[in-house]
Scaffold this active site. Structure first.
Site, PDB file in Angstrom:
ATOM      1  N   ASP A  32      -5.714  52.007  36.361  1.00 39.45           N
ATOM      2  CA  ASP A  32      -5.088  50.827  35.769  1.00 39.45           C
ATOM      3  C   ASP A  32      -6.086  50.216  34.788  1.00 39.45           C
ATOM      4  O   ASP A  32      -7.099  50.834  34.449  1.00 39.45           O
ATOM      5  CB  ASP A  32      -4.670  49.831  36.849  1.00 39.45           C
ATOM      6  CG  ASP A  32      -5.861  49.074  37.436  1.00 39.45           C
ATOM      7  OD1 ASP A  32      -7.013  49.563  37.336  1.00 39.45           O
ATOM      8  OD2 ASP A  32      -5.650  47.972  37.990  1.00 39.45           O
ATOM      9  N   CYS A  72     -23.117  42.279  35.490  1.00 33.37           N
ATOM     10  CA  CYS A  72     -23.775  43.573  35.652  1.00 33.37           C
ATOM     11  C   CYS A  72     -24.884  43.562  36.701  1.00 33.37           C
ATOM     12  O   CYS A  72     -25.147  44.591  37.340  1.00 33.37           O
ATOM     13  CB  CYS A  72     -24.311  44.049  34.309  1.00 33.37           C
ATOM     14  SG  CYS A  72     -23.002  44.340  33.093  1.00 33.37           S
ATOM     15  N   GLU A 116       2.788  47.188  44.219  1.00 28.09           N
ATOM     16  CA  GLU A 116       2.292  47.733  42.961  1.00 28.09           C
ATOM     17  C   GLU A 116       3.166  47.319  41.781  1.00 28.09           C
ATOM     18  O   GLU A 116       2.662  47.009  40.701  1.00 28.09           O
ATOM     19  CB  GLU A 116       2.200  49.261  43.045  1.00 28.09           C
ATOM     20  CG  GLU A 116       1.121  49.776  43.989  1.00 28.09           C
ATOM     21  CD  GLU A 116      -0.280  49.359  43.566  1.00 28.09           C
ATOM     22  OE1 GLU A 116      -0.504  49.104  42.366  1.00 28.09           O
ATOM     23  OE2 GLU A 116      -1.153  49.281  44.443  1.00 28.09           O
ATOM     24  N   TYR A 175       0.395  55.654  36.989  1.00 25.73           N
ATOM     25  CA  TYR A 175      -0.404  54.795  37.869  1.00 25.73           C
ATOM     26  C   TYR A 175       0.336  54.505  39.171  1.00 25.73           C
ATOM     27  O   TYR A 175      -0.211  54.680  40.270  1.00 25.73           O
ATOM     28  CB  TYR A 175      -0.757  53.465  37.187  1.00 25.73           C
ATOM     29  CG  TYR A 175      -1.338  52.492  38.202  1.00 25.73           C
ATOM     30  CD1 TYR A 175      -2.675  52.582  38.569  1.00 25.73           C
ATOM     31  CD2 TYR A 175      -0.518  51.570  38.861  1.00 25.73           C
ATOM     32  CE1 TYR A 175      -3.195  51.747  39.549  1.00 25.73           C
ATOM     33  CE2 TYR A 175      -1.034  50.741  39.844  1.00 25.73           C
ATOM     34  CZ  TYR A 175      -2.373  50.821  40.174  1.00 25.73           C
ATOM     35  OH  TYR A 175      -2.879  50.026  41.166  1.00 25.73           O
TER      36      TYR A 175
END
Length: 303
Positions: free
Chosen positions: A133, A188, A32, A115
């Site tokens: 994030d 989309c 991370e 986060y």
């Protein structure tokens, strides 16, 4: 948002990333921290190498910061390496060499923000903690059709996590943002949760722009102080550098070079010993043998 539709999509299309094959909290934390503002493709080989060198907090804490910074070379944002080293020391001193599984205790560790703390909880301990994030923030804003404050974004994310599915759900959200709901290239017609999206690739303004956690445009790296810092740190990875050679090394005027050095010293990333610069924790008594100049491009974005 339809949880079942997103989880089914992720099960078929989700990325196979090496850190998703472990639940080791230290390995998750390292991934991370590396992934903050650094591309996945760049992190993958470096993550494994770093863990080979520093397999747990104790190994990292026992190493010098100089060694950790050397292993970090090329990833940029070296403050992250400094904080990771400090976190390892705190884990050893306060938590018996382990990372805690409590949100407040994780947040108390050096350099760990909301986060990262929630990511450790979700991905290492499989808690139903929602991560937010830049990818997730973008999805949330578009789904809601409005810019969100940090508090509103976190609340919206928390509401969406299906009970007992924290690990899978958060990975699915990250994949959706990275692979479908992109910053400039939203696809989309491939989105599994398009039916609940208020934006659907609609006209400007994009509600994600300026919303919580969504990253903005970064200043150019070429010619920046970040590049100069990276050049100097890359040179220091090979040994001490004489102060008088810094300006040529980083391709800056004497005054600008002095500012670069001062910033790195203030950040705890460089030590000055007389007329030499070294990485923190470097053994005493070495002599500076840098090249007269550094090749263009040394260093990494975000140094």
């Amino acid at each position: 948002m339809n949880p079942g539709a997103l989880l089914a999509w992720a099960a078929e299309h989700g990325r196979d990333l090496p850190w998703r094959r472990t639940r080791d909290p230290w390995a998750i934390l390292v991934s991370e921290v590396m992934l903050q503002q650094t591309r996945v493709a760049r992190v993958e080989p470096r993550w494994s190498a770093f863990l080979d060198r520093f397999p747990d907090p104790a190994a990292c804490a026992a190493a010098s910061l100089a060694d950790v910074l050397r292993e970090w070379q090329g990833l940029g944002y070296p403050r992250r390496a400094r904080n990771l080293h400090a976190t390892a020391a705190a884990a050893v001193e306060v938590h018996g060499g382990r990372l805690p599984d409590d949100l407040d205790e994780l947040l108390a560790l050096p350099g760990i923000g909301p986060y990262t703390a929630r990511a450790v909880l979700a991905f290492a301990f499989e808690r139903d903690a929602a991560v937010v994030d830049t990818n997730v923030g973008r999805i949330l804003a578009r789904q809601r059709g409005e810019r969100l404050t940090p508090k509103a974004a976190q609340a919206a994310a928390d509401e969406l996590v299906p009970v007992g599915e924290g690990w899978a759900w958060n990975q699915a959200m990250l994949d959706l943002g990275a692979m479908v709901c992109g910053k400039r290239s939203a696809v989309c017609d491939r989105c599994p949760v398009r039916s609940t999206c208020c934006w659907r690739g609609g006209p400007d303004p994009d509600p994600a722009v300026g919303s919580a956690a969504v990253s903005g445009k970064q200043a150019p790296f070429e010619g920046s102080d970040r590049q100069a810092r990276g050049r100097l740190l890359a040179a220091l990875a090979d040994g001490p550098v004489a102060v008088g050679r810094v300006a040529r090394l980083v391709d800056r005027s004497e005054s600008k070079a002095a500012q670069v050095v001062a910033g790195l010293v203030d950040d705890g990333l460089v030590e000055r010993r007389g007329d030499q610069l070294v990485l923190p924790g470097e053994p005493q008594g070495e002599t500076a043998t840098p090249s007269e100049s550094a090749p263009k491009g040394l260093g990494a974005p975000g140094s």
